[in-house]
Design a protein around this motif. Structure first.
Motif, mmCIF file in Angstrom:
data_model
loop_
_atom_site.group_PDB
_atom_site.id
_atom_site.type_symbol
_atom_site.label_atom_id
_atom_site.label_comp_id
_atom_site.label_asym_id
_atom_site.label_seq_id
_atom_site.Cartn_x
_atom_site.Cartn_y
_atom_site.Cartn_z
ATOM 1 N N ALA A 56 0.924 -1.460 -0.119
ATOM 2 C CA ALA A 56 -0.064 0.103 0.348
ATOM 3 C C ALA A 56 0.689 1.723 -0.350
ATOM 4 O O ALA A 56 0.476 1.933 -0.709
ATOM 5 C CB ALA A 56 -0.759 0.276 1.382
ATOM 6 N N ARG A 105 -4.958 0.937 6.053
ATOM 7 C CA ARG A 105 -6.510 0.807 6.334
ATOM 8 C C ARG A 105 -6.461 -0.137 6.165
ATOM 9 O O ARG A 105 -7.552 -0.880 5.828
ATOM 10 C CB ARG A 105 -7.694 1.929 6.001
ATOM 11 N N LYS A 106 -6.557 -0.352 4.566
ATOM 12 C CA LYS A 106 -7.297 -1.932 4.017
ATOM 13 C C LYS A 106 -6.451 -3.102 3.844
ATOM 14 O O LYS A 106 -6.943 -4.381 3.363
ATOM 15 C CB LYS A 106 -7.644 -1.725 2.324
ATOM 16 N N SER A 153 -7.921 -6.669 5.011
ATOM 17 C CA SER A 153 -8.789 -7.142 4.160
ATOM 18 C C SER A 153 -8.082 -7.920 3.525
ATOM 19 O O SER A 153 -8.836 -8.407 2.196
ATOM 20 C CB SER A 153 -10.105 -6.131 3.888
ATOM 21 N N GLU A 154 -7.127 -7.312 3.140
ATOM 22 C CA GLU A 154 -5.583 -8.173 2.490
ATOM 23 C C GLU A 154 -5.173 -9.837 2.442
ATOM 24 O O GLU A 154 -4.353 -9.720 1.763
ATOM 25 C CB GLU A 154 -4.641 -7.153 1.376
#
Length: 461
Positions: free
Chosen positions: A72, A309-310, A313-314
């Motif tokens: 990211a 933040r993501k 979920s990954e």
């Protein structure tokens, strides 16, 4: 029908249903572990959960979480460009660099899964960026880790040499190391050729800015991403077949998928420091790779929440379910004695050479789902009775068992294969899983027979 045979047949049914109905194999395996464990083996819930691989769960979650953050904030892109600079832009050399790096880490003392956890995310990020087969890159990392895994100062080498000494068998630490090194080097070479590694040489040198310098051939055409010829600075799909190449400094094709050089921002520097800290913690202080990775990921997430933040979920949750479910069922097999039952049945065969090859196959098959070290610790003592007869060389037999039980760690059900599957970005995971499973099946079918023929039949030791 014996309980042990029932448990093996249920495992086969799990594979068939998962393949034909596209149901997550891990979920099926949890259900099978519950059914076989309670109805056949008479285990309670604690007995079923005894096989749950908590350490592997934490490693998969921690490593994929940390490297999701690294993707990211651009750290993996920076590392990819650093790798390009290291080999002066020759993409074809990168798989071998990753092979050597993983091998060096295990040779100096890292456990194989720790080395793969460190190297695989970087290697597979590179593969995704430059359209290299993820199977090729993942296999090179795993085989590299196993190539160095039996050095005299390595974890695996120390354990196996210790078992040999305890069982009062003739041993040779150097022979064990060289056997694993050469076997994995040969396999890596075959994988490199079969999975398109030779085509990578037809590419020109990739520059730091994401361009690829083509090589013009005297019959025209360009060397593109998999083309075999050369042309002008077009799309790289020419098919010329000239036999002599000359560098063309003006023939440069810009890769649309290659980013500009990533700057060393504060988050990137902090992430690089975290990755170095992970290596030092695992190799220098013998800390758990999964717990260390999660801790570092939490620190980075707290400092830069927008970048991470993501990341949660990954995390490769389907892979986590798959691996943990299958290994829980294998734990039930171990708890009810299925593995020991199979090994003792083979050990009682009166033909030493036949017993030797069957033990190699048992080591390979079981290790594809379970701990390689644990299997070696069980199989080497089982080989003692017929080794004592003097018809089988102990040094060659131990080396064959060690190679057979570790080279299959490319299986997606082993720790190393699971890490490769979880670390691959931008892939169809279902397809990649099936590729790893098929490749693992080929290794299981072929390698034990080959190492038996090369190491056992001649009677080494």
């Amino acid at each position: 029908m014996s309980p042990e045979l029932v448990s093996i047949l249920v495992l086969a049914v799990v594979f068939v249903i998962a393949t034909t109905r596209s149901v997550n194999m891990g979920a099926l395996a949890f259900a099978a572990a519950f059914g076989v464990g309670t109805l056949v083996a008479g285990l309670d819930a604690d007995g079923v959960f005894a096989g749950f691989p908590g350490d592997l769960f934490v490693v998969l979650v921690g490593v994929t979480y940390l490297f999701a953050i690294a993707r990211a904030n651009g750290t993996t892109d920076w590392l990819v460009h650093a790798a390009v600079r290291l080999v002066r832009g020759r993409v074809a050399l990168i798989p071998w660099v990753m092979f050597a790096l993983a091998g060096a880490l295990t040779a100096i003392g890292a456990v194989s899964p720790a080395a793969v956890a460190i190297v695989a995310p970087i290697a597979l990020s590179f593969a995704a960026r430059y359209r290299i087969s993820p199977l090729l890159m993942g296999a090179m990392v795993v085989h590299g880790a196993q190539a160095g895994g039996f050095s005299p100062i390595s974890i695996y080498g120390s354990i196996v040499n210790g078992i040999v000494e305890r069982e009062k068998l003739p041993g040779s630490g150097i022979t064990l190391f060289l056997a694993s090194l050469l076997a994995n080097l040969v396999i890596a070479g075959v994988v490199f050729v079969v999975c398109g590694g030779l085509k990578l040489w037809s590419r020109g040198a990739v520059t730091d800015t994401g361009t690829e310098a083509a090589e013009a051939k005297d019959t025209g055409g360009t060397g593109g991403d998999g083309g075999s010829g050369a042309a002008g600075p077009g799309n790289g799909t020419g098919t010329g077949t000239g036999t002599r190449t000359v560098p063309s400094p003006t023939a440069v094709a810009t890769r649309p998928d290659a980013p500009a050089v990533v700057p060393l921002t504060v988050p990137v520097v902090a992430t690089l420091v975290s990755l170095v800290a992970l290596v030092v913690a695992v190799l220098g202080f013998d800390l758990d790779a999964g717990l260390t990775a999660i801790t570092l990921a939490v620190v980075l997430s707290t400092a830069w929440p927008d970048d991470s933040r993501k990341a949660v979920s990954e995390i490769a949750w389907p892979t986590v379910l798959l691996i943990c479910g299958v290994l829980t069922y294998v734990g039930v097999l171990d708890e009810m004695g299925t593995i020991t039952w199979a090994g003792e049945g083979v050990g009682g065969i009166g033909v030493p050479l036949l017993a030797a090859v069957l033990l190699c196959y048992i080591g390979a098959i079981v290790s594809a789902f379970a701990s390689s070290v644990g299997i070696m610790g069980a199989l080497i003592p089982l080989a003692v009775p017929f080794l004592a007869q003097g018809e089988i060389g102990a040094v060659g037999m131990v080396a064959a068992l060690a190679v057979s039980a570790t080279v299959v760690d490319v299986s997606p059900f082993s720790t190393n294969g699971a890490l490769v599957l979880a670390a691959a970005p931008d892939v169809d995971r279902e397809r990649f899983f099936r590729q790893l499973m098929a490749y693992g099946g080929i290794v299981v079918a072929a390698v034990p027979a080959v190492v038996w023929l090369v190491m056992v039949v001649p009677g080494w030791g």
